[in-house]
Design an enzyme around this catalytic site. Structure first.
Site, PDB file in Angstrom:
ATOM      1  N   VAL A  92      14.564  -1.416 -42.306  1.00 48.40           N
ATOM      2  CA  VAL A  92      15.626  -2.397 -42.596  1.00 48.40           C
ATOM      3  C   VAL A  92      15.554  -3.519 -41.561  1.00 48.40           C
ATOM      4  CG1 VAL A  92      18.143  -2.774 -42.517  1.00 48.40           C
ATOM      5  CG2 VAL A  92      17.208  -0.813 -43.771  1.00 48.40           C
ATOM      6  N   GLY A 117      25.500  14.121 -41.940  1.00 47.77           N
ATOM      7  CA  GLY A 117      24.553  14.999 -41.234  1.00 47.77           C
ATOM      8  C   GLY A 117      23.250  14.273 -40.935  1.00 47.77           C
ATOM      9  N   SER A 151      28.823   9.766 -47.284  1.00 48.29           N
ATOM     10  CA  SER A 151      28.611   8.432 -46.692  1.00 48.29           C
ATOM     11  C   SER A 151      28.452   7.367 -47.778  1.00 48.29           C
ATOM     12  CB  SER A 151      27.349   8.453 -45.826  1.00 48.29           C
ATOM     13  OG  SER A 151      27.424   9.515 -44.918  1.00 48.29           O
ATOM     14  N   ARG A 169      17.446  43.064 -43.084  1.00 47.07           N
ATOM     15  CA  ARG A 169      17.680  42.161 -41.955  1.00 47.07           C
ATOM     16  C   ARG A 169      18.141  40.795 -42.490  1.00 47.07           C
ATOM     17  NH1 ARG A 169      16.932  46.292 -39.666  1.00 47.07           N
ATOM     18  NH2 ARG A 169      15.705  46.715 -37.784  1.00 47.07           N
ATOM     19  N   GLY A 225      22.506  23.381 -47.368  1.00 47.19           N
ATOM     20  CA  GLY A 225      22.591  22.729 -48.683  1.00 47.19           C
ATOM     21  C   GLY A 225      24.020  22.452 -49.111  1.00 47.19           C
ATOM     22  N   ARG A 268      14.185   1.363 -38.853  1.00 45.56           N
ATOM     23  CA  ARG A 268      13.071   0.478 -38.477  1.00 45.56           C
ATOM     24  C   ARG A 268      12.708  -0.477 -39.628  1.00 45.56           C
ATOM     25  NH1 ARG A 268       7.615   1.603 -39.320  1.00 45.56           N
ATOM     26  NH2 ARG A 268       6.079   0.849 -37.791  1.00 45.56           N
ATOM     27  N   GLY A 307      24.391  10.727 -46.747  1.00 40.41           N
ATOM     28  CA  GLY A 307      24.519  11.633 -47.884  1.00 40.41           C
ATOM     29  C   GLY A 307      25.574  11.173 -48.883  1.00 40.41           C
ATOM     30  N   GLU A 340      11.407  36.825 -53.628  1.00 44.08           N
ATOM     31  CA  GLU A 340      11.660  37.793 -54.701  1.00 44.08           C
ATOM     32  C   GLU A 340      12.977  37.486 -55.409  1.00 44.08           C
ATOM     33  OE1 GLU A 340       9.911  38.813 -51.917  1.00 44.08           O
ATOM     34  OE2 GLU A 340       8.214  39.087 -53.270  1.00 44.08           O
ATOM     35  N   ASP A 355      20.230  17.994 -47.981  1.00 43.73           N
ATOM     36  CA  ASP A 355      20.716  18.840 -49.076  1.00 43.73           C
ATOM     37  C   ASP A 355      20.090  18.503 -50.438  1.00 43.73           C
ATOM     38  OD1 ASP A 355      22.391  19.897 -47.143  1.00 43.73           O
ATOM     39  OD2 ASP A 355      24.097  18.646 -47.708  1.00 43.73           O
TER      40      ASP A 355
HETATM   41  P1  ADP Z   1      27.184  13.168 -45.985  1.00 44.25           P
HETATM   42  O1  ADP Z   1      27.168  11.699 -46.025  1.00 44.25           O
HETATM   43  O2  ADP Z   1      26.022  13.740 -45.223  1.00 44.25           O
HETATM   44  O3  ADP Z   1      27.356  13.798 -47.353  1.00 44.25           O
HETATM   45  P2  ADP Z   1      30.005  13.729 -45.360  1.00 44.25           P
HETATM   46  O4  ADP Z   1      30.330  14.253 -46.718  1.00 44.25           O
HETATM   47  O5  ADP Z   1      30.573  14.449 -44.199  1.00 44.25           O
HETATM   48  O6  ADP Z   1      28.433  13.643 -45.086  1.00 44.25           O
HETATM   49  O7  ADP Z   1      30.498  12.203 -45.310  1.00 44.25           O
HETATM   50  C1  ADP Z   1      30.239  11.411 -44.187  1.00 44.25           C
HETATM   51  C2  ADP Z   1      31.336  10.429 -43.973  1.00 44.25           C
HETATM   52  O8  ADP Z   1      31.421   9.531 -45.085  1.00 44.25           O
HETATM   53  C3  ADP Z   1      32.728  10.970 -43.859  1.00 44.25           C
HETATM   54  O9  ADP Z   1      32.989  11.587 -42.617  1.00 44.25           O
HETATM   55  C4  ADP Z   1      33.547   9.703 -44.054  1.00 44.25           C
HETATM   56  O10 ADP Z   1      33.477   8.908 -42.898  1.00 44.25           O
HETATM   57  C5  ADP Z   1      32.732   8.996 -45.149  1.00 44.25           C
HETATM   58  N1  ADP Z   1      33.363   9.257 -46.454  1.00 44.25           N
HETATM   59  C6  ADP Z   1      33.219  10.351 -47.221  1.00 44.25           C
HETATM   60  N2  ADP Z   1      33.970  10.266 -48.339  1.00 44.25           N
HETATM   61  C7  ADP Z   1      34.620   9.076 -48.269  1.00 44.25           C
HETATM   62  C8  ADP Z   1      35.558   8.394 -49.112  1.00 44.25           C
HETATM   63  N3  ADP Z   1      36.003   8.922 -50.249  1.00 44.25           N
HETATM   64  N4  ADP Z   1      36.000   7.185 -48.710  1.00 44.25           N
HETATM   65  C9  ADP Z   1      35.561   6.627 -47.550  1.00 44.25           C
HETATM   66  N5  ADP Z   1      34.689   7.229 -46.723  1.00 44.25           N
HETATM   67  C10 ADP Z   1      34.222   8.427 -47.063  1.00 44.25           C
HETATM   68  O1  F6P Z   2      24.797  17.822 -45.261  1.00 47.82           O
HETATM   69  C1  F6P Z   2      23.897  18.373 -44.347  1.00 47.82           C
HETATM   70  C2  F6P Z   2      24.418  19.681 -43.790  1.00 47.82           C
HETATM   71  O2  F6P Z   2      23.467  20.176 -42.871  1.00 47.82           O
HETATM   72  C3  F6P Z   2      24.772  20.749 -44.819  1.00 47.82           C
HETATM   73  O3  F6P Z   2      23.626  21.398 -45.324  1.00 47.82           O
HETATM   74  C4  F6P Z   2      25.699  21.632 -44.022  1.00 47.82           C
HETATM   75  O4  F6P Z   2      26.576  22.353 -44.853  1.00 47.82           O
HETATM   76  C5  F6P Z   2      26.448  20.631 -43.191  1.00 47.82           C
HETATM   77  O5  F6P Z   2      25.632  19.465 -43.090  1.00 47.82           O
HETATM   78  C6  F6P Z   2      26.799  21.109 -41.796  1.00 47.82           C
HETATM   79  O6  F6P Z   2      27.592  20.138 -41.203  1.00 47.82           O
HETATM   80  P1  F6P Z   2      27.926  20.024 -39.640  1.00 47.82           P
HETATM   81  O7  F6P Z   2      26.729  19.426 -38.979  1.00 47.82           O
HETATM   82  O8  F6P Z   2      29.101  19.125 -39.609  1.00 47.82           O
HETATM   83  O9  F6P Z   2      28.205  21.419 -39.164  1.00 47.82           O
HETATM   84 MG    MG Z   3      26.782  15.547 -48.301  1.00 44.37          MG
END
Ligand code: ADP
Ligand code: F6P
Ligand code: MG
Length: 323
Positions: free
Chosen positions: A23, A11, A105, A248, A170, A21, A102, A187, A127
């Site tokens: 790096v 995400g 990744s 709401r 999150g 920038r 995240g 609250e 998150d």
């Molecule tokens: P974030 O990095 O924001 O938590 P994701 O959980 O969607 O987002 O993971 C992003 C990408 O990281 C995945 O789409 C995949 O390309 C890679 N990834 C996640 N888990 C693995 C894994 N176990 N092995 C290799 N690549 C992974």
């Molecule tokens: O990891 C960031 C995040 O925005 C989470 O909070 C949310 O659940 C998810 O990504 C949404 O993912 P996508 O952009 O693939 O709908």
């Molecule tokens: Mg994540």
């Protein structure tokens, strides 16, 4: 090591451009060549890799999103796909990679490190679910965005004597709800890490808030909390007559991801980016930059992705105290 690459994955969030920038410029200053990978791991697989110069990363510090693009690339879990990715890096003579993203990744980064490709991670996810760092890049800006929304909603809630269910992102982590609930004077805060309360208890809380003479009832609900915001809405509406407040719902959704990064996120991204480039160029691998007690340190990537970051007990206690 003289040629390194950087990618952003998962995400998007504010502060990714500060990482890119930092790096790039740190590595260039050390005499290395730097390459950008488009759309996260997808760009490695598709060989979308291009050289970055200092001017390419000019004017991006204040921009949300990521100039490299990002993606989710589920096929990267397949070793054959990762071998293709490594072949593309090797063909271009690239010897090391910085992964900004995240927990998912960074899990990908661990696997690359285990395949003997030098890899350093930078935690970046709104998150704040990445363990072993106090905070990830992007979280601060997102919290400020949520708070602006909560403050606005509170104006309407107070003016109309309403109960508002505000759902924040999150994934499986309640940090955004907890922290913005604390800073926004909510609250009630509902997070996946703490099971309950029941729908009946939530309704009782709304009634109590009304009886205590409050003019509004703001509930911060993490998207990962079960049985979910809609279930609370339906239940409260079924008991509307007893509550005192109208009900709401606002789901903040993708408003939370984009936008100008805060001073904190620009600085954190710059500090972590510079540290990551230096570490990679000095031969380190399998490490993640982390913020601990104000200092940038390194922690093993494998440890950082072992579990989701637990909610801070101190924060939870503080919320109780403010009730
Ligand atoms: P974030 O990095 O924001 O938590 P994701 O959980 O969607 O987002 O993971 C992003 C990408 O990281 C995945 O789409 C995949 O390309 C890679 N990834 C996640 N888990 C693995 C894994 N176990 N092995 C290799 N690549 C992974
Ligand atoms: O990891 C960031 C995040 O925005 C989470 O909070 C949310 O659940 C998810 O990504 C949404 O993912 P996508 O952009 O693939 O709908
Ligand atoms: Mg994540």
């Amino acid at each position: 090591m003289k040629r390194i690459a950087i990618l952003t994955s998962g995400g998007d969030g504010p502060g990714l451009n500060a990482c890119i920038r930092a790096v790039t410029r740190t590595a260039l200053k050390q005499g290395a060549e730097v390459f950008g990978v488009r759309r996260g791991y997808t760009g490695l697989v598709q060989n979308a890799i291009f050289q970055l110069e200092s001017r390419d990363v000019g004017g991006i510090l204040g921009k949300g999103g990521t100039i490299l693009g990002t993606a989710r690339c589920p096929e990267f879990k397949d070793i054959k796909v990762r071998r293709t990715a490594l072949r593309h890096l090797n063909q271009q003579g690239i010897e090391g990679l910085v992964v900004v993203g995240g927990n998912g990744s960074l899990t990908g980064a661990v696997v690359l490190h285990e395949m003997d490709f030098p890899t350093i991670g930078i935690p970046a996810s709104i998150d704040n679910d990445i363990d072993k760092t106090d905070i990830a890049v992007g979280v601060d800006t997102t919290l400020n965005t949520i708070l602006e929304a909560v403050d606005r909603i509170k104006d309407t809630a107070s003016s109309h004597q309403r109960a508002f269910l505000v759902e924040v992102m999150g994934r499986n982590c309640g940090y955004l709800a907890l922290q913005s609930g604390l800073a926004g004077g909510a609250e009630l805060i509902l997070v996946p890490e703490i099971p309950g309360p029941s729908l009946e208890e939530i309704a009782q809380e709304v009634v109590d808030t009304y009886v205590r003479g409050k003019g509004h009832c703001i509930m911060l609900i993490a998207e990962g909390w079960q049985p979910g915001t809609r279930a609370v809405e339906e239940y409260l509406l079924s008991r509307q007559g007893e509550l005192g407040f109208d009900v709401r719902v606002t789901v903040l959704g993708y408003l939370q991801r984009g936008g100008r990064p805060s001073v904190f996120d620009r600085t954190l991204g710059t500090r972590m980016g510079a540290a990551a480039a230096e570490a990679l160029l000095s031969g380190q691998s399998g490490q993640m930059t982390a913020l601990k007690a104000g200092q940038i340190i390194f922690v093993p990537l494998a440890e950082a992705v072992q579990q989701l970051k637990p909610l801070s007990r101190n924060l939870l206690k503080l919320v109780e105290l403010m009730d």
